[in-house]
Design an enzyme around this catalytic site. Sequence first.
Site, PDB file in Angstrom:
ATOM      1  N   ASP A 198       0.822  -1.215   0.000  1.00 59.36           N
ATOM      2  CA  ASP A 198       0.000   0.000   0.000  1.00 59.36           C
ATOM      3  C   ASP A 198       0.857   1.266   0.000  1.00 59.36           C
ATOM      4  O   ASP A 198       0.657   2.172   0.812  1.00 59.36           O
ATOM      5  CB  ASP A 198      -0.939   0.018   1.207  1.00 59.36           C
ATOM      6  N   GLU A 241     -11.302   0.699  -4.074  1.00 58.38           N
ATOM      7  CA  GLU A 241     -10.614   1.148  -2.865  1.00 58.38           C
ATOM      8  C   GLU A 241      -9.345   1.902  -3.249  1.00 58.38           C
ATOM      9  O   GLU A 241      -9.084   2.138  -4.430  1.00 58.38           O
ATOM     10  CB  GLU A 241     -10.279  -0.046  -1.968  1.00 58.38           C
TER      11      GLU A 241
END
Length: 524
Positions: free
Chosen positions: A31, A188
């Site tokens: 991430d 997302e």
Amino acid sequence: MTLTQSRTRPGANGWTDGVFTNPVLAGLHPDPSVCRVGDDYYLACSSFEYFPGVPLFHSRDLVHWEQIGNVLDRPSQLVLPPTMPSSAGVYAPTLRHHDGRFWLIVTSVGDGGGNLIYTATDPAGPWSDPVRVPGVNGIDPDLAWDEDGNCWCTYAGIEQVRIDPHTGRTIGRPRRLWSGAPGAQAPEAPHLYRVGGYWYLLIAEGGTERGHAVSIARAPAPDGPFEPCPANPILTHRGTNRPIQNTGHADLVEAADGSWWMVLLGVRPGGGTPGWHVLGRETFLAPVTWTDGWPVVGEVAPVMTAPPWAAHPVPLPVPDDFDNDGLHPRWISVRSRPAESWSLTEHPGWLTLRARGASMDDPAVTFVGRRQQHLSCRVRTLVDATAGRGGLAVRLDERHHYEIEAGDGEVRVVARIGTVLSTVATRSVTAGPVRLRLDVIAPSPGDWHPSKEPDLLQFGIEEADGAVDVLTTLDGRYLSTEVAGGFTGRVIGMYAAAGSVRFDWFDYEPRGDDARTPGSESGP
């Protein structure tokens, strides 16, 4: 204390002039979020159940990264309780620089969690205590400021609301912006950018497994209306046999020379079918060009053309002899690291660990480890367990771990695979310090069959001359995400399961093709 054996180590990132190897941050560094300040680049990653949390890196070229700290390094910033499950905790930071300050927004998943904002004037820290954002009810939050100074928070869903980042107060009601490609699951990881006359909304979709993808839309204003790119997804490796899979959860950055680059997560599956990734989701780098007002992502491959300004690397870390005043920021523990559980001063030159849990199964175990960053590596330590029991552990979570443990006049190897806990080998030893060794051995590229394991983990006792008494060899697939589930990767380190255990040094050495490695951290 120092090691009796020494060696010269190669540089990081498998560096050859004009070429670098992906990933640029190997091991459990998922991430990624990146920002540039002048000629300097800063990057943050998820940390889940590990403390300190949110590792923070600096680079001058986007290829070679040095960890300069952790954003969450004290209990006043975040508490991860023992009841919090593995792979919960700290998710998906966004790192930005605005108005002379660094801003980081992140989600804490678990008891007392939510979305939190931290700030700093120096990215190496200290970072502030959190500002809570209770009106944002979703993971993967992003921060972006428009020309009027409004701060927009966009998050998984894909929803957006204006906020006051100083207080966490929401302004107005959240609204849905875009749901990504029709039928794609899990929209997302949004990031919002102003580029030219448009606002661009970059998202991940398809889930963080093999279907992962990156898509983008644009609008005349930060709150829309957004039109999708006709070439979506602009990046995915789903349905391919490429060595890098699960590509997604990306962030864009404009370099000082005006070129554009993308950082993203991916995995490197190994072994046979279905392919097991053991290091976790890693950070990769790809070039980006613009065509007809849309970004076009270049190839994401193990060997890449480097940015023209890329510098030569600094050496890999040397063995840690625990002679410093504190631990390097690469060292992490499970959920917390209470001051009373460890010491560098009780026996100078040794790391002393005091047990809080009876085994690596315990969520509150005393453990100090580092991310496994290489497909093949050798790990060694000199441990004195005369006053306790402990040793080396390879951890994925509480239900999936291997360890070689000294204490009570013996060395034993223990394996936890789901509900099965077994002592698989033992050896009697004389009183005093003992050298424990782990060799992680990845197969050669031609050594393949459908059920081939991704690697082997060989545990042994090492003599002073380097000879090793191998106790056992274990299959690495059982410490993989495909078996254990979750979002993390392997962490290798030292632990205490009873009493007080001392470690004179810890040595982590890349082996084989990984001796010149993609994405190794730099610095001593």
